[in-house]
Design a protein around this motif. Structure first.
Motif, PDB file in Angstrom:
ATOM      1  N   MET A   1      46.718  51.035 -67.523  1.00 52.16           N
ATOM      2  CA  MET A   1      47.967  50.749 -66.829  1.00 52.16           C
ATOM      3  C   MET A   1      48.655  51.994 -66.300  1.00 52.16           C
ATOM      4  O   MET A   1      49.278  51.977 -65.237  1.00 52.16           O
ATOM      5  CB  MET A   1      48.931  49.984 -67.745  1.00 52.16           C
ATOM      6  CG  MET A   1      48.715  48.501 -67.736  1.00 52.16           C
ATOM      7  SD  MET A   1      50.274  47.585 -67.643  1.00 52.16           S
ATOM      8  CE  MET A   1      51.269  48.375 -68.882  1.00 52.16           C
ATOM      9  N   GLU A   2      48.567  53.084 -67.042  1.00 49.90           N
ATOM     10  CA  GLU A   2      49.196  54.323 -66.585  1.00 49.90           C
ATOM     11  C   GLU A   2      48.621  54.744 -65.233  1.00 49.90           C
ATOM     12  O   GLU A   2      49.361  55.182 -64.343  1.00 49.90           O
ATOM     13  CB  GLU A   2      49.002  55.434 -67.614  1.00 49.90           C
ATOM     14  CG  GLU A   2      49.718  56.725 -67.277  1.00 49.90           C
ATOM     15  CD  GLU A   2      49.467  57.803 -68.311  1.00 49.90           C
ATOM     16  OE1 GLU A   2      49.140  58.937 -67.909  1.00 49.90           O
ATOM     17  OE2 GLU A   2      49.595  57.513 -69.522  1.00 49.90           O
TER      18      GLU A   2
ATOM     19  N   GLY B   1      64.925  68.944 -61.392  1.00 46.57           N
ATOM     20  CA  GLY B   1      64.904  69.745 -62.604  1.00 46.57           C
ATOM     21  C   GLY B   1      63.703  69.347 -63.443  1.00 46.57           C
ATOM     22  O   GLY B   1      62.617  69.077 -62.928  1.00 46.57           O
ATOM     23  N   SER B   2      63.864  69.268 -64.737  1.00 46.05           N
ATOM     24  CA  SER B   2      62.753  68.943 -65.629  1.00 46.05           C
ATOM     25  C   SER B   2      62.452  67.447 -65.569  1.00 46.05           C
ATOM     26  O   SER B   2      63.285  66.625 -65.207  1.00 46.05           O
ATOM     27  CB  SER B   2      63.093  69.342 -67.076  1.00 46.05           C
ATOM     28  OG  SER B   2      64.261  68.652 -67.517  1.00 46.05           O
ATOM     29  N   LEU B   3      61.215  67.087 -65.930  1.00 38.52           N
ATOM     30  CA  LEU B   3      60.819  65.692 -65.977  1.00 38.52           C
ATOM     31  C   LEU B   3      61.601  64.982 -67.083  1.00 38.52           C
ATOM     32  O   LEU B   3      61.888  65.556 -68.136  1.00 38.52           O
ATOM     33  CB  LEU B   3      59.322  65.573 -66.248  1.00 38.52           C
ATOM     34  CG  LEU B   3      58.400  65.987 -65.101  1.00 38.52           C
ATOM     35  CD1 LEU B   3      56.970  66.114 -65.636  1.00 38.52           C
ATOM     36  CD2 LEU B   3      58.461  64.995 -63.958  1.00 38.52           C
TER      37      LEU B   3
ATOM     38  N   GLU C   1      69.250  59.906 -68.034  1.00 38.45           N
ATOM     39  CA  GLU C   1      69.040  59.133 -66.814  1.00 38.45           C
ATOM     40  C   GLU C   1      67.665  58.475 -66.772  1.00 38.45           C
ATOM     41  O   GLU C   1      67.254  57.973 -65.733  1.00 38.45           O
ATOM     42  CB  GLU C   1      69.196  60.037 -65.588  1.00 38.45           C
ATOM     43  CG  GLU C   1      70.599  60.621 -65.435  1.00 38.45           C
ATOM     44  CD  GLU C   1      70.703  61.527 -64.221  1.00 38.45           C
ATOM     45  OE1 GLU C   1      69.656  62.044 -63.770  1.00 38.45           O
ATOM     46  OE2 GLU C   1      71.818  61.719 -63.720  1.00 38.45           O
ATOM     47  N   ILE C   2      66.976  58.455 -67.892  1.00 31.10           N
ATOM     48  CA  ILE C   2      65.597  57.966 -67.867  1.00 31.10           C
ATOM     49  C   ILE C   2      65.523  56.483 -67.533  1.00 31.10           C
ATOM     50  O   ILE C   2      64.528  55.995 -67.000  1.00 31.10           O
ATOM     51  CB  ILE C   2      64.881  58.258 -69.210  1.00 31.10           C
ATOM     52  CG1 ILE C   2      63.371  58.046 -69.035  1.00 31.10           C
ATOM     53  CG2 ILE C   2      65.459  57.396 -70.336  1.00 31.10           C
ATOM     54  CD1 ILE C   2      62.552  58.539 -70.203  1.00 31.10           C
ATOM     55  N   HIS C   3      66.592  55.723 -67.811  1.00 31.79           N
ATOM     56  CA  HIS C   3      66.550  54.301 -67.475  1.00 31.79           C
ATOM     57  C   HIS C   3      66.512  54.093 -65.955  1.00 31.79           C
ATOM     58  O   HIS C   3      65.924  53.128 -65.472  1.00 31.79           O
ATOM     59  CB  HIS C   3      67.736  53.561 -68.085  1.00 31.79           C
ATOM     60  CG  HIS C   3      69.077  54.084 -67.703  1.00 31.79           C
ATOM     61  ND1 HIS C   3      69.454  55.391 -67.894  1.00 31.79           N
ATOM     62  CD2 HIS C   3      70.143  53.479 -67.124  1.00 31.79           C
ATOM     63  CE1 HIS C   3      70.690  55.574 -67.467  1.00 31.79           C
ATOM     64  NE2 HIS C   3      71.130  54.422 -66.979  1.00 31.79           N
TER      65      HIS C   3
ATOM     66  N   ARG D   1      53.329  59.610 -66.512  1.00 31.67           N
ATOM     67  CA  ARG D   1      52.724  59.914 -67.811  1.00 31.67           C
ATOM     68  C   ARG D   1      53.802  60.117 -68.875  1.00 31.67           C
ATOM     69  O   ARG D   1      53.700  59.598 -69.990  1.00 31.67           O
ATOM     70  CB  ARG D   1      51.847  61.163 -67.686  1.00 31.67           C
ATOM     71  CG  ARG D   1      50.997  61.457 -68.929  1.00 31.67           C
ATOM     72  CD  ARG D   1      50.049  62.622 -68.671  1.00 31.67           C
ATOM     73  NE  ARG D   1      49.152  62.355 -67.551  1.00 31.67           N
ATOM     74  CZ  ARG D   1      49.159  63.012 -66.416  1.00 31.67           C
ATOM     75  NH1 ARG D   1      50.019  64.016 -66.226  1.00 31.67           N
ATOM     76  NH2 ARG D   1      48.320  62.716 -65.441  1.00 31.67           N
ATOM     77  N   ASN D   2      54.857  60.854 -68.532  1.00 25.65           N
ATOM     78  CA  ASN D   2      55.951  61.079 -69.476  1.00 25.65           C
ATOM     79  C   ASN D   2      56.643  59.777 -69.838  1.00 25.65           C
ATOM     80  O   ASN D   2      57.048  59.572 -70.986  1.00 25.65           O
ATOM     81  CB  ASN D   2      56.978  62.061 -68.882  1.00 25.65           C
ATOM     82  CG  ASN D   2      56.606  63.502 -69.124  1.00 25.65           C
ATOM     83  OD1 ASN D   2      55.438  63.816 -69.333  1.00 25.65           O
ATOM     84  ND2 ASN D   2      57.580  64.391 -69.099  1.00 25.65           N
TER      85      ASN D   2
END
Length: 352
Positions: free
Chosen positions: A236-237, A348-350, A273-275, A253-254
């Motif tokens: 799935m990834e 910025g960062s993942l 903010e990952i949502h 991937r993260n």
């Protein structure tokens, strides 16, 4: 004998104009209405107690609107209310997919490459009160304070107010301009797991933590592809990375790592903010997967093409131009909505 009745459910993500509430709405199978008790009172001849109950729901659940669904049921008929609730969830799921393509509100937030990023406004049936009174602070002598805690920063009513209230004519116009899949969802005719995925995604918006939303939202992709076994889950990834182009593969991937950490270790993600990134990944997957279903005819064929792209991706490392050309011919996909593109590109960062 079953009688014509109407079920009301609290909804988040769209502001409706109280002036739009007229008796004409009762002729529709469903309608979105303002949660203002005085306005809703106009729908019944003897409103005693009706507005008060609506006010109780409004004050406790803080809905942006109410979804009114026409149904037929006996005086006391739990199964009838259950059918109405399922119909309401189907309608909001369809409207939510429509919002993934083009949100009813265009909000801007944060710093991006152009100085701003679009913020999606999802729709969902609100089942739990947001903003729980946490933490509660006290000592041996007295209660001191309580503070609002809500880690999922979905757009709230105050953020949407500058953009004005909507009418059912606005909603109907948006449906007419939406992709065919939205009409199919409203009519219960969607295929390829899209309908079940949309329903699961809508329910995921009731999550109370970032990790819970990421876990539930990424899990909807398993429903989307119609698979539920370890071999497919391992692939799935790759599927999602392909469908989310031009998002960096590391971003997807993260995201899968974050889901794994929450599901198996109950570790909450660090990125606030990952949502929003998660929603963009799911939206891109739904939009491009729907494109593939139309292009290749059915789910099995579309999955085979996704797997073929993965193999060509690995083979293209040899530098063969023919392989690269073959891969690119299969990767032709429709442009994604701007808000999706915004959140598929990390600033910025993942997110982790």
């Amino acid at each position: 004998m079953a009688k014509e009745r109407y079920a009301l459910l609290p909804v988040r993500g769209i502001l409706m104009d109280p002036a739009d509430i007229t008796l004409e709405l009762l002729n529709r199978d469903w309608a979105l209405v303002s949660p203002e008790p005085d306005a809703i009172d106009a729908l019944v001849q003897s409103p005693d107690g009706f507005g008060g109950n609506v006010a109780m729901i409004r004050d406790r659940m803080k809905p942006d609107a109410m979804l009114m669904v026409k149904c037929f049921m006996e005086e006391i008929d739990y199964s009838g209310w259950q059918r109405a609730s399922l119909k309401a969830e189907q309608i909001i799921s369809a409207l939510n997919v429509m919002a993934l393509y083009k949100p009813m509100y265009e909000l801007v937030t944060g710093a991006g490459r152009g100085g701003v990023r679009s913020l999606p406004v999802p729709l969902w049936v609100n089942r739990v009160p947001e903003h729980p009174e946490l933490p509660i602070v006290f000592d041996r002598e007295r209660f001191w304070m309580s503070g609002h805690a809500q880690p999922l920063s979905w757009p709230n009513t105050m953020m949407m107010k500058p953009f004005g209230k909507r009418t059912m004519a606005d909603v109907d116009a948006a449906i007419l301009g939406a992709p065919t899949i939205c009409a199919n969802l409203l009519n219960g005719q969607a295929s390829g797991g899209v309908e079940s995925c949309a329903h699961a995604l809508m329910l995921a918006f009731n999550s109370t933590t970032l990790g819970q939303f990421v876990s539930q939202a990424v899990g909807t992709l398993d429903i989307l592809f119609g698979e539920n076994d370890s071999a497919r889950w391992a692939s799935m990834e790759t599927y999602v990375s392909t469908l989310c182009r031009p998002a960096p593969a590391d971003l997807v991937r993260n995201l899968f790592k974050v889901r794994h950490k929450f599901t198996h270790r109950h570790q909450e993600p660090k990125s606030p903010e990952i949502h929003l990134t998660t929603l963009a990944v799911v939206a891109a997957s739904i939009i491009h997967w729907n494109d593939m279903l139309k292009a290749y005819g059915d789910r099995a064929a579309a999955l085979d093409v996704l797997e073929a792209i993965g193999r060509l991706e690995r083979a293209s490392r040899t530098g063969s131009q023919s392989i690269t050309d073959a891969k690119n011919s299969l990767l032709e996909m429709s442009p994604l909505p701007q808000w999706v593109q915004d959140w598929l590109q990390p600033y910025g960062s993942l997110p982790d």
